[in-house]
Design a protein around this motif. Structure first.
Motif: not given
Length: 406
Positions: A39-43, A63-65, A389-397
């Motif tokens: 899924q692409v985080y389109t915003p 990997t960041s979006i 945990r995975k959300a925080l890692a992706m969000w920080r990136m």
């Protein structure tokens, strides 16, 4: 579940969790169909289009979006099936993929999202750059870098469509092109770029409240973005945009963000469609066949004011929750719940350089704290689909890359 956008993935997760919680797992299985495995985080697409190659390559940016659907499926217990949906036979309860594979269903939620609408304008599809997918964002980024390296001066970037996507991209690109010139052509001290936002309506951001439109316009003009309103595109060639009033505008990069249309496949579903191509649904979000639901960009739901709801993320997620709830109710022989749209949905509009306008229904604010609110909304969603945990890692990136050229 057809489609893994915000509505589709929200409904899938809500269904999976409810089936586990209510002990229905022996007789029920949830399937999610999507043509990509993510899924692409389109915003945040406009941000990806404005991150230089030197800051991050395409693999890192992806990997960041892009959110891995197979990973979520293995954790939540639903089954992901990769493939493009081609048609639907409502009477036989049969889904057909482009590959020819067929699947039966008992209940279905259509959430295939939207595609770029070119309105049959001559040359528009051939010469413009859309911004709907991750690949679109990378293509736009690369095209912009090529223009800078070619030594064009000044670079004319024309953005067709003054809605939210166009405004966010225009604000971000003003800084992006200047950053590229400073980095790639350090000998040239002047940042000579023309960012021109073109809108067919009488003002940018049609449909938004007047205070937000005024604030966004002031911000854009302060950044150096030129805004042309009342300009309807009549045709495009490789160098020039022609408008219905006969005027023309030269460009080096032309981005089209002027409208969307429901996924093409919906025309092959045998369901009642509105003039805009959306599936007509009742107050329970059911199509004419009551075991088929539609949400988000695919649902034609008319509010009390007689107008269809906007196709934005909060609406899609709210409808997804109701559709999922009604399927669980149907499985248990319980009454359905109506979908009651809010009079107003929260919205955050980014307008360049860690600045955003946040309208949170009961109050609004702008500036750096608006930008922070936008990042927290992203984190909240990622936690919902990935876990903390995975959300925080992706969000920080994601935040790291998005802030790289500010």
């Amino acid at each position: 579940m057809l489609g893994a956008g915000f509505g589709g993935l929200t409904a899938t997760l809500k269904l999976s969790k409810a089936i586990k919680r209510k002990g229905l797992g022996k007789n029920c299985r949830v399937f999610l169909f999507n043509k990509t495995s993510y899924q692409v985080y389109t915003p945040a697409l406009y941000e990806i289009a404005a991150i230089p190659k030197g800051e991050a390559n395409a693999v890192c940016l992806k990997t960041s979006i892009c959110i891995d659907l197979e990973e979520i499926a293995s954790r939540e217990g639903f089954q992901f099936i990769g493939g493009e949906v081609k048609s639907l036979d409502p009477a036989r309860k049969l889904i057909t993929l482009a590959s020819g594979e067929t699947y039966n269903f008992d209940y279905l939620i259509v959430a295939l999202g939207a595609e770029t609408n070119y309105y049959n304008i001559p040359g528009l599809k051939e010469y413009s750059l859309p911004l709907k997918t991750f690949e679109d964002a990378i293509r736009l980024r690369n095209k912009t870098e090529e223009a800078v390296l070619s030594g064009i001066s000044p670079i004319h970037v024309v953005i067709g469509g003054g809605g939210a996507t166009g405004v966010e991209l225009a604000a971000e690109f003003e800084n992006f092109v200047c950053y590229l010139k400073e980095k790639l052509l350090p000998a040239k001290k002047i940042c000579d770029v023309d960012i021109i936002l073109v809108e067919g309506a009488s003002d940018s951001l049609p449909g938004f409240e007047s205070w937000l439109v005024r604030k966004a316009r002031k911000r854009l003009e302060g950044l150096g973005v030129k805004i042309l309103t009342g300009k309807i595109v009549a045709g495009v060639d490789g160098k020039t945009v022609t408008f219905k009033d006969g005027s023309t505008l030269p460009y080096h990069i032309f981005v089209w963000a002027g409208g969307v249309t429901p996924a093409e496949a919906i025309k092959n579903f045998g369901l009642n469609l509105s003039p805009k191509g959306r599936i007509i649904v009742n107050e329970y979000l059911e199509a004419a066949h009551h075991y088929i639901y539609a949400v988000g960009d695919n649902a034609e739901f008319t509010g009390k004011d007689g107008k269809p709801l906007p196709g934005n993320v909060p609406v899609a997620e709210a409808q997804a929750r109701v559709a999922a709830k009604n399927i669980i109710a149907a499985l248990q022989g319980m009454p359905h719940s109506q979908f009651f749209p809010m009079k107003k949905y929260p919205y955050i509009l980014a307008v360049g350089r860690k600045y955003a306008i946040a309208d949170l229904v009961f109050f609004h604010f702008s500036g750096f704290w608006g930008w922070c609110a936008k990042q927290l909304v992203e984190l909240y969603y990622l936690i919902f689909v990935l876990g903390f945990r995975k959300a925080l890692a992706m969000w920080r990136m994601s935040v790291k890359y998005q802030a790289s050229n500010d």
